[in-house]
Structure formats: structure tokens, C-alpha cells
Design an enzyme around this catalytic site. Structure first.
Site, mmCIF file in Angstrom:
data_model
loop_
_atom_site.group_PDB
_atom_site.id
_atom_site.type_symbol
_atom_site.label_atom_id
_atom_site.label_comp_id
_atom_site.label_asym_id
_atom_site.label_seq_id
_atom_site.Cartn_x
_atom_site.Cartn_y
_atom_site.Cartn_z
ATOM 1 C CE LYS A 91 -1.622 -1.831 12.119
ATOM 2 N NZ LYS A 91 -1.226 -0.817 11.132
ATOM 3 C CB ILE A 107 -0.926 -0.019 1.241
ATOM 4 C CG1 ILE A 107 -1.874 -1.226 1.168
ATOM 5 C CG2 ILE A 107 -1.718 1.271 1.371
ATOM 6 C CD1 ILE A 107 -2.631 -1.507 2.470
ATOM 7 C CB SER A 126 -6.032 -2.971 10.614
ATOM 8 O OG SER A 126 -6.758 -4.159 10.376
ATOM 9 C CE1 TYR A 172 -0.983 -5.558 11.659
ATOM 10 C CE2 TYR A 172 -3.195 -6.493 11.770
ATOM 11 C CZ TYR A 172 -2.269 -5.663 11.158
ATOM 12 O OH TYR A 172 -2.640 -4.932 10.051
HETATM 13 N N1 LIG Z 1 -2.859 -5.878 3.670
HETATM 14 C C1 LIG Z 1 -3.960 -5.802 4.400
HETATM 15 O O1 LIG Z 1 -4.925 -6.546 4.191
HETATM 16 C C2 LIG Z 1 -4.057 -4.783 5.503
HETATM 17 C C3 LIG Z 1 -5.242 -4.749 6.246
HETATM 18 C C4 LIG Z 1 -5.364 -3.812 7.261
HETATM 19 C C5 LIG Z 1 -4.309 -2.953 7.529
HETATM 20 N N2 LIG Z 1 -3.157 -3.012 6.810
HETATM 21 C C6 LIG Z 1 -2.063 -2.087 7.154
HETATM 22 O O2 LIG Z 1 -1.547 -1.481 5.988
HETATM 23 C C7 LIG Z 1 -0.201 -1.070 6.213
HETATM 24 C C8 LIG Z 1 0.651 -1.430 5.014
HETATM 25 O O3 LIG Z 1 0.707 -2.832 4.890
HETATM 26 P P1 LIG Z 1 0.792 -3.625 3.508
HETATM 27 O O4 LIG Z 1 -0.355 -4.539 3.473
HETATM 28 O O5 LIG Z 1 1.056 -2.706 2.401
HETATM 29 O O6 LIG Z 1 2.078 -4.550 3.825
HETATM 30 P P2 LIG Z 1 3.504 -4.711 3.130
HETATM 31 O O7 LIG Z 1 3.370 -4.835 1.658
HETATM 32 O O8 LIG Z 1 4.200 -5.780 3.892
HETATM 33 O O9 LIG Z 1 4.203 -3.309 3.430
HETATM 34 C C9 LIG Z 1 4.586 -2.964 4.719
HETATM 35 C C10 LIG Z 1 5.673 -1.906 4.636
HETATM 36 O O10 LIG Z 1 6.102 -1.604 5.969
HETATM 37 C C11 LIG Z 1 7.514 -1.695 6.019
HETATM 38 N N3 LIG Z 1 8.002 -2.035 7.358
HETATM 39 C C12 LIG Z 1 7.760 -3.130 8.098
HETATM 40 N N4 LIG Z 1 8.439 -3.074 9.256
HETATM 41 C C13 LIG Z 1 9.135 -1.909 9.246
HETATM 42 C C14 LIG Z 1 10.063 -1.295 10.118
HETATM 43 N N5 LIG Z 1 10.447 -1.879 11.262
HETATM 44 N N6 LIG Z 1 10.585 -0.084 9.780
HETATM 45 C C15 LIG Z 1 10.249 0.495 8.623
HETATM 46 N N7 LIG Z 1 9.403 -0.040 7.733
HETATM 47 C C16 LIG Z 1 8.874 -1.241 8.042
HETATM 48 C C17 LIG Z 1 7.853 -2.772 5.007
HETATM 49 O O11 LIG Z 1 9.215 -2.699 4.674
HETATM 50 P P3 LIG Z 1 9.956 -3.902 3.846
HETATM 51 O O12 LIG Z 1 9.591 -3.659 2.401
HETATM 52 O O13 LIG Z 1 11.389 -3.654 4.129
HETATM 53 O O14 LIG Z 1 9.451 -5.185 4.378
HETATM 54 C C18 LIG Z 1 6.912 -2.391 3.877
HETATM 55 O O15 LIG Z 1 7.417 -1.329 3.127
HETATM 56 C C19 LIG Z 1 0.221 -1.706 7.522
HETATM 57 O O16 LIG Z 1 0.216 -0.749 8.549
HETATM 58 C C20 LIG Z 1 -0.864 -2.751 7.785
HETATM 59 O O17 LIG Z 1 -1.043 -2.989 9.156
HETATM 60 C C21 LIG Z 1 -3.006 -3.913 5.807
#
Ligand SMILES: NC(=O)c1ccc[n+]([C@@H]2O[C@H](COP(=O)([O-])OP(=O)(O)OC[C@H]3O[C@@H](n4cnc5c(N)ncnc54)[C@H](OP(=O)(O)O)[C@@H]3O)[C@@H](O)[C@H]2O)c1
Ligand SMILES: *[C@@H]1O[C@H](CO)[C@@H](O)[C@H](O)[C@H]1NC(C)=O
Length: 349
Positions: free
Chosen positions: A227, A60, A193, A223
């Protein structure tokens, strides 16, 4: 006899596979069509504005960075893995040459990294921050409690505390941009979330040192708790902005169920049963799971929509107001307590 069995099997196939699959497909296409009308932020020009997206190397966050760049902004991609961030930028640059994209190192598992990021940002690009998107996040493995460099429980440390410190350190920059644009408040956008509603924070044991971790099977409670902390932070931050009378708004959001890499490592370590991976997931993907581009829509909406100019401290989902004010878990009292505890934990004062 065999002919009856064959026609019986055919009807089973028809009623339990073909018809449901076609129905799901129709629903899916309808949803897509409806979503296509949502993008009211297309024409918002943010050229010349500085914005930060944490975790912009993937999922995202990466799409969010692209949407900001397309609209002309100077985008800071705050990432822990610089090579991965470079690949993300190269990929985005294949589609647009608009805007500016700058990668900066930020590892939210480490408070010293957060402090270093903030001071480097202010030194190099200070002059006003228009939008801060607290997007980075991790899903920790179910039933496991890991620690960050500073000894915080990892999900709480990265998803909440790291962003809490970052936002506080960048407040003067947000305020500055708000002062320059009286009709256009700066914004803090917190990617939370819907899973917050399964969380519960024990304010006296935020690191889960004493509380037994009776985890569920599919999603880590830690987790969900992190959130919930995101949402409580949003409430208290909005209150602070109002009482300080600064021209800054904040929003929390649920992106929906998005197909990204989040939690995939955990799944590889502890794979779900066959029917989940081969029946449930594909079906969910067909009807409700969004791709990363769709998943970023609510973030972009909260960051840019003019409809939200006079709103703050609320939650959004699917680019719509999501009323969670009646939920007991999101009490303003807890929000204040969490803020005070967080301030001590990150040694803000
Ligand atoms: N996907 C879903 O269904 C969903 C649902 C509800 C909420 N969300 C929320 O949406 C947000 C984005 O998630 P996403 O689904 O896009 O996941 P994603 O593709 O795994 O992206 C997560 C990002 O966060 C970075 N990250 C993780 N740990 C970190 C740290 N310690 N320091 C700096 N950066 C860090 C990752 O870096 P790397 O590239 O280095 O791993 C990646 O760029 C999150 O907050 C998640 O909780 C997602
Ligand atoms: C982030 O910081 C943590 C804690 O210091 C460390 O274990 C981890 O390897 C770092 N991650 C990256 C990608 O630099």
C-alpha cells in the site's frame, strides 16, 4: 448481602455495557447522518464514458461499478473470477438498468493476464478511457510470503506491480479521453490504505528475499508495504502527467475501515482470540466500520467530484483531502526509484 451483590452487578452492567453501547450507537447514528450529506457526485453524468474497475466482483469495487453504472457509464468489470463477477452483475442489475456492464478477465497475479486484458480492451473498446480505478487487492496471511506466477512477492505483485503495468498499458487510452474532454481530465484512482504508514519498502529487496519478515500479529507488513508502493506510484504518476502535459489526473485514497471479505480467509486459517471476534470487532463495527457502500464513497468522490478537477497526486480519506505530504516515507526520490524498478520488473521497456 445478596441484594448488594445484585445491585453491584446491575451498576457494572449499566456503566460498563449499557451506557457505552448507547453512546456508541449515538455516535454511529451521528456519523451516518453526517455521511448522508457527502454525496455531491450524484448529479455527475458519465453516460457515454468508458470506465474500468479492477476487482469489481466484490466489496468496494462492486459498489463502485454499480455507482458508475447508475450514472450511465460503460463499466468494464476487470475480474479474476468470471462466475463471481457474473453474480455481482446480476445482483447490481436487480437495482439498476442504467449504463452498460461488461465483464473482462483480469488476474493481477499474472503479467501475461494484465497484458492480454489491456490489448483486448484497446482492441474492443479503445477510443478513450475516462476513469481507471485500481481497486483490486489482497491481504496476504500474516508471516507468510507467497509468490505470483512471475515470482513476485504476492501482495507487492498484485496490489502494486499488476496495477503499475495495467496503468502504463492503458495510458494512451486515458490520454485520448483527456484530449476529447479538455475541461474534464481523465482519472486514475488508486485504492490504497492508511496501512501504508506502517509499511517500509527496501528498494534493494522489493521481493523480501533477503529481508527477514519479522511480521506483526494482526496485519501483514507485506500488505502495508504494497500500500506504501500504491502511494509512491500515485506521486510519481502525477509528476509524469504534469511533465507530459497530458489531461489526466490521479489520486490515491484510503476507504476507511470497511467490512468486506478482504483477509477473511486468513482469519479463518488463524482465528483471532474470542474477545477480539466477540467484543472488539462488534464494537468497532458499531462505531467506525463502514459497509461496502460507505466504503466506496471516497473512490466515487475521487473518480467524479468536480472539486478535484485541478488536483492530482494527492491522497483522500472520508471524501476529504488527506495531507500526507509531510511524511518521510513518501519521498519523491523513493517514488522515482520505485517507478524505475517497477518498469524493469514488469519489463515495460
Ligand atoms: N476493507 C478495508 O477495510 C480496506 C481498508 C483499506 C484499504 N482497502 C483496499 O480496498 C480495496 C478493495 O478491497 P475490499 O475491501 O473491497 O476487498 P474484497 O471485497 O476482498 O475485494 C477485493 C477485490 O479484489 C479482487 N482481487 C484480489 N486479488 C486479485 C487478483 N490477483 N486479480 C484480480 N483481482 C483480484 C477480488 O477478486 P475475488 O472476488 O475473485 O476475490 C475482489 O474483487 C483493496 O485494494 C484494499 O487493499 C480495504
Ligand atoms: C490467478 O493467477 C495465479 C497465478 O497464475 C493463479 O495461481 C490463480 O489460480 C489465478 N486465479 C484465478 C482466480 O484465476
Amino acid at each position: 448481602m445478596s441484594c448488594c451483590i445484585t445491585s453491584f452487578l446491575y451498576s457494572i452492567l449499566l456503566y460498563f455495557a449499557i451506557i457505552p453501547a448507547l453512546t456508541l450507537l449515538a455516535i454511529r447514528l451521528t456519523i451516518r447522518k453526517l455521511r448522508g450529506k457527502v454525496d455531491i457526485t450524484n448529479e455527475v453524468d458519465i453516460s457515454g464514458k468508458t470506465v474500468i474497475v479492477t476487482g469489481a466482483s466484490d466489496g468496494i469495487g462492486k459498489v463502485t461499478a454499480e455507482e458508475f453504472a447508475v450514472r450511465g457509464a460503460r463499466v468494464i468489470l476487470a475480474c479474476r473470477n468470471l462466475q463471481k463477477a457474473e453474480r455481482a452483475v446480476a445482483d447490481i442489475r436487480m437495482r439498476t438498468t442504467n449504463g452498460e456492464m461488461i465483464i473482462m478477465h483480469l488476474n493481477l497475479s499474472s503479467l501475461s493476464s494484465v497484458r492480454q486484458f489491456a490489448s483486448e480492451f484497446i482492441q474492443k473498446y479503445g477510443g478513450g478511457l475516462s476513469i481507471l480505478v485500481n481497486n483490486a487487492g489482497l491481504v496476504n496471511p500474516v508471516g507468510m510470503r507467497k509468490l505470483t506466477e512471475d515470482g513476485f512477492e504476492e501482495a507487492f505483485g498484485v496490489n502494486h506491480l499488476g496495477h503499475f503495468l495495467l496503468t502504463n498499458l492503458l495510458l494512451p487510452e486515458l490520454v485520448k479521453a483527456g484530449e476529447k474532454n479538455p475541461s474534464d481530465p481523465s482519472r486514475v484512482v488508486i485504492v490504497s490504505s492508511g496501512a501504508h504508514s506502517w509499511g517500509s519498502l527496501s528498494l534493494d529487496d522489493l521481493m523480501y528475499e533477503k529481508t527477514p519478515l519479522e511480521d506483526w500479529k494482526w496485519i501483514s507488513k507485506l500488505y502495508c508495504n504494497s500500500k506504501l508502493a500504491n502511494n509512491l506510484f500515485n506521486l510519481e504518476l502525477a509528476k509524469k502527467f504534469r511533465s507530459d502535459k497530458v489531461n489526466v489526473n490521479c489520486y490515491a485514497l484510503c476507504p476507511g475501515f470497511v467490512d468486506t471479505n478482504i483477509g477473511k480467509e486468513n482469519m479463518a486459517d488463524n482465528p483471532p482470540p474470542f474477545w477480539v471476534t466477540h467484543v472488539l470487532f462488534p464494537l468497532l463495527k458499531l462505531v467506525m466500520v463502514k459497509d461496502a457502500k460507505e466504503g466506496a464513497e471516497t473512490t466515487v468522490y475521487c473518480s467524479l467530484s468536480k472539486y478535484l478537477t485541478h488536483h492530482s497526486g494527492e491522497m483522500y480519506r472520508n471524501c476529504e483531502f488527506w495531507d500526507y505530504s509531510k511524511r518521510p516515507k513518501l519521498s519523491e526520490k523513493d517514488a522515482t526509484k520505485l517507478w524505475e524498478k517497477s518498469e524493469k520488473l514488469v519489463k515495460l521497456n
